[in-house]
Enzyme design. Structure first.
Site, short mmCIF file in Angstrom:
data_model
loop_
_atom_site.label_atom_id
_atom_site.label_comp_id
_atom_site.label_asym_id
_atom_site.label_seq_id
_atom_site.Cartn_x
_atom_site.Cartn_y
_atom_site.Cartn_z
N CYS A 145 1.04 -8.06 11.42
CA CYS A 145 1.35 -8.31 12.83
C CYS A 145 0.69 -9.60 13.32
O CYS A 145 0.50 -9.81 14.51
CB CYS A 145 0.91 -7.15 13.72
SG CYS A 145 1.93 -5.68 13.53
N ARG A 152 0.84 -1.19 0.00
CA ARG A 152 0.00 0.00 0.00
C ARG A 152 0.88 1.25 0.00
O ARG A 152 1.95 1.27 0.58
CB ARG A 152 -0.92 0.01 1.23
CG ARG A 152 -2.11 -0.96 1.07
CD ARG A 152 -3.04 -0.91 2.27
NE ARG A 152 -2.41 -1.47 3.44
CZ ARG A 152 -1.85 -0.77 4.42
NH1 ARG A 152 -1.87 0.55 4.40
NH2 ARG A 152 -1.28 -1.37 5.43
N TYR A 195 -1.27 -3.66 -6.91
CA TYR A 195 -1.11 -4.37 -5.63
C TYR A 195 -2.43 -4.43 -4.85
O TYR A 195 -3.19 -3.46 -4.81
CB TYR A 195 -0.03 -3.70 -4.76
CG TYR A 195 -0.07 -4.23 -3.36
CD1 TYR A 195 0.44 -5.49 -3.06
CD2 TYR A 195 -0.70 -3.52 -2.33
CE1 TYR A 195 0.32 -6.03 -1.79
CE2 TYR A 195 -0.81 -4.04 -1.06
CZ TYR A 195 -0.29 -5.30 -0.79
OH TYR A 195 -0.42 -5.82 0.48
N HIS A 197 -10.57 -2.81 11.42
CA HIS A 197 -9.48 -3.64 10.88
C HIS A 197 -9.25 -4.81 11.85
O HIS A 197 -8.25 -4.84 12.56
CB HIS A 197 -8.25 -2.76 10.75
CG HIS A 197 -7.13 -3.34 9.96
ND1 HIS A 197 -5.82 -2.96 10.12
CD2 HIS A 197 -7.12 -4.28 8.98
CE1 HIS A 197 -5.05 -3.62 9.28
NE2 HIS A 197 -5.81 -4.44 8.58
N SER A 217 -1.34 -4.10 9.95
CA SER A 217 -1.02 -5.04 8.88
C SER A 217 0.31 -5.74 9.18
O SER A 217 1.26 -5.11 9.66
CB SER A 217 -0.89 -4.29 7.55
OG SER A 217 -2.11 -3.65 7.25
N ARG A 250 2.15 -12.22 -0.63
CA ARG A 250 0.82 -12.61 -0.15
C ARG A 250 0.30 -13.87 -0.80
O ARG A 250 0.58 -14.15 -1.96
CB ARG A 250 -0.18 -11.47 -0.46
CG ARG A 250 0.15 -10.13 0.16
CD ARG A 250 -0.46 -10.00 1.50
NE ARG A 250 0.04 -8.85 2.26
CZ ARG A 250 -0.57 -8.39 3.36
NH1 ARG A 250 -1.68 -8.95 3.80
NH2 ARG A 250 -0.04 -7.38 4.03
N ASP A 269 -9.22 -10.11 8.66
CA ASP A 269 -8.75 -8.75 8.38
C ASP A 269 -9.74 -7.64 8.71
O ASP A 269 -9.34 -6.59 9.17
CB ASP A 269 -8.34 -8.65 6.90
CG ASP A 269 -7.43 -7.47 6.62
OD1 ASP A 269 -6.61 -7.13 7.48
OD2 ASP A 269 -7.55 -6.87 5.53
N LYS A 300 -9.57 -2.59 1.55
CA LYS A 300 -9.34 -1.48 2.48
C LYS A 300 -10.12 -0.22 2.06
O LYS A 300 -10.64 0.52 2.89
CB LYS A 300 -7.85 -1.18 2.58
CG LYS A 300 -7.01 -2.34 3.13
CD LYS A 300 -7.54 -2.84 4.42
CE LYS A 300 -6.65 -3.64 5.33
NZ LYS A 300 -5.86 -4.72 4.89
O1 SAT Z 1 -2.59 -4.65 1.13
S1 SAT Z 1 -3.72 -4.87 2.01
O2 SAT Z 1 -4.21 -3.61 2.53
O3 SAT Z 1 -4.77 -5.54 1.29
C1 SAT Z 1 -3.22 -5.86 3.31
C2 SAT Z 1 -2.81 -5.05 4.47
O4 SAT Z 1 -1.88 -4.23 4.36
O5 SAT Z 1 -3.41 -5.21 5.55
MN MN Z 2 -5.08 -5.70 6.92
#
Ligand code: SAT
Ligand code: MN
Length: 603
Positions: free
Chosen positions: A271, A79, A218, A247, A269, A386, A294, A227
């Protein structure tokens, strides 16, 4: 309707006038070669994955059925928070934690970027629904994109295509989500495996419930149901309508007495949310099932309790560190196939590999598409690589994971990654104190966002990059949510930290499946069966109150993980003051009171 003739544009499987008008408007602006309405079928998946294989974006995996490996452009891996904007009409509604630009100015800038940006490509129209399709008020959206990678990822991450479009009727409201990779093709120009644009914008227009994204392929920048919709736009809807878009993972915990509890937990994110959501308890008789890893949407039910729904249909988990030891359930889920892997390493026999899987093979193709052999300095997989896999094929999904009513939450965990200061677990005194814990949550930065990693920053409710409005108003919304409810029906709030380190920098707490011991203590607190020490920062267990049977860790380490250290906390206070100063006048009085009370208790 205008007179442009683009193949497919007039083959819309809907009469929804607003949707049709918007699709025409975008097609006219972006000039694709053709328009395709995504239907979500197996045939579409097969066609698009084959196209992606042809284009060199995907490599089919020999060792996992119906699964593909992709390597992104090395500059398009996470991100981009610096390029993420909340374009509220009034800048005061954006607040100091987000980037703001005047909506008209942003639209002018991005309209210039979008003009002709789909030339030489196909424009896909993806109707989708976040959360169960049979919800009374389904949460609809449409993503327009010129990326096949996005379409197939949306197949996994959302309920989309024909079954979603069926809920649109003639006039259902929906979130407009426009995405382009920003890489038009001139006639005859050869494509690259991961087209994207150096210029990137991830823009939310909260009042219009609209998302415009440009330049990136991405996940968090391009799968706009995730998000952008389910947190940034949904948090604004939630503020307006009296619910919470958070979140958070959602898990179901069942005790040896067969009593079940639902827990929601917020961590920044990368963690370990996915690992906690699928945890295998190390304490006998306890069981975890997962509902989401998530995002949680939480609304009050008729009985006054807070019910959580996972808006997503898939897991988009961090690959490195995931293996049969740390997260066997994730491994079993991806083993079944039907999954996408981005920026991990490819083995010579057609499987995936990443750091944390044990001994590496003698040769790999790295995420940078280079030969890779063990022992060098470079990682084989990007730290934010991922896997993308359907929840439906997770063996430990809770049967009620698609219940549109959601599940009643008993406990909320806030957690961060902190080497010092924050004990393994602390129970808040009440909702307001719990909101203070969440609002002052801090964590060391990770690879999930572009930028330096390992820097401590405040990450309120793990929502720093995702609050779609002013953070001070968001805190007030959390306070108000508590006030509107019956106090004993509210979830209890806990603050956890699996990442505290000893003087020699090693982790004090083993984490992963052992975190079930902390979950158990929290449940026993809820049931009024476990004791705790009252400290200036809340209720902390002693080592004797945690079930440590069979735990392979020294008593000193556990005590150090649980320790409340007044000096560390006195050093923390100025950082919290600085954070509140950054948020400014909108910090709720009740949270300022919490801070003053904490200072008094610290002496
Ligand atoms: O890249 S995402 O936002 O989908 C995953 C994350 O950073 O929590
Ligand atoms: Mn996330």
């Amino acid at each position: 309707m205008t007179a442009v003739t683009i193949p497919g544009l007039d083959q819309a499987p809907t009469d929804h006038p607003h949707l049709l008008a918007w699709v025409h408007e975008v097609a006219e602006l972006t000039c694709p070669d053709e328009v395709v309405w995504a239907d979500g079928s197996q045939d579409e998946w097969d066609r698009l994955t084959a196209k992606l294989v042809d284009a060199g974006t995907f490599v089919p995996l020999k060792k996992k059925p119906n699964s593909f490996w992709a390597a992104s452009d090395p500059t398009d891996v996470a991100r981009v928070e610096e390029r993420t904007f909340i374009c509220s009409v009034d800048p005061a509604d954006c607040g100091p934690t987000n980037n703001w630009m005047d909506p008209a100015e942003m639209k002018a800038t991005m309209t210039d970027l979008y003009r002709g940006c789909m030339r030489g490509r196909t424009m896909y129209v993806i109707p989708f629904c976040m959360g169960p399709l049979d919800a009374e008020k389904p949460m609809l959206g449409v993503e327009i994109t010129d990326s096949e990678y996005v379409v197939v990822s949306m197949h996994i991450m959302t309920r989309m295509g024909t079954r979603a479009l069926a809920r649109f009727g003639d006039d259902a409201p929906f979130v407009k989500a426009l995405h382009s990779i920003g890489a038009p093709l001139e006639p005859g120009q050869e494509d690259v495996a991961w087209p994207c644009n150096e210029t990137k914008y991830i823009t939310q227009f909260p009042e219009e419930r609209t998302i415009w994204s440009f330049g990136s392929g991405y996940g968090g920048n391009a799968l706009l149901g995730k998000k952008c919709y389910s947190l940034r736009i949904a948090s604004v809807m939630a503020r307006d309508e009296g619910w919470l878009a958070e979140h958070m993972l959602i898990l179901k915990l069942t005790s040896p007495e067969r009593k079940s509890y639902y827990v929601a937990a917020a961590f920044p994110s990368a963690c370990g949310k996915t690992n906690l959501a699928m945890l295998e308890p190390t304490i006998p008789g306890w069981r975890v099932e997962t509902l989401g890893d998530d995002i949680a949407w939480m609304r009050f039910g008729e009985d006054g309790r807070l019910y959580a729904v996972n808006p997503e249909n898939g897991f988009f988990g961090v690959a490195p560190g995931t293996d049969y030891h740390t997260n066997p359930n994730a491994m079993r889920t991806i083993e079944k196939g039907n999954s996408l892997f981005t920026n991990v390493a490819l083995t010579d026999d057609g499987d995936v590999w990443w750091e944390g899987m044990g001994e590496p093979p003698a040769h790999l193709t790295s995420w940078k598409k280079q030969d890779w052999t063990p022992g060098g300095d470079e990682l084989s997989s990007h730290p934010n690589s991922r896997y993308c896999t359907p929840i439906a094929q997770c063996d430990i999904k809770a049967p009620e994971w698609e219940d549109p009513k959601g599940v009643p939450i008993s406990a909320i965990f806030f957690g961060g990654r902190r080497a010092t200061t924050i004990p393994l677990v602390t129970e808040s005194r009440d909702w307001q104190h719990g909101v203070f814990m969440g609002a002052t949550l801090s964590s060391e930065t990770t690879a999930a966002a572009v930028g330096k990693t390992g820097v401590v920053r405040r990450d309120p409710m793990a929502m720093l990059p995702f609050i779609g409005y002013h953070a001070g108003d968001y805190f007030q919304h959390w306070i108000d949510t508590g006030k509107s409810a019956d106090a004993d029906k509210l979830p209890k709030i806990f603050y956890v930290n699996w990442f505290r380190r000893g003087e020699d920098k090693r982790f004090l707490w083993p984490g992963f499946g052992e975190n079930s011991r902390v979950l158990k203590w929290a449940i026993e607190r809820i049931e009024g069966r476990a004791a705790a020490v009252e400290t200036p920062i809340g209720h902390v267990p002693t080592a004797d109150e945690l079930d440590l049977t069979g735990l392979d860790a020294s008593r000193e380490d556990i005590e150090a993980a649980l320790a409340f250290d007044a000096d560390e906390w006195r050093a923390e206070v100025p950082m919290i003051e600085e954070w509140f100063a950054k948020i400014g006048e909108k910090v709720p009085t009740s949270l300022r009171d919490e801070l003053e009370a904490l200072k008094l208790r610290l002496g």
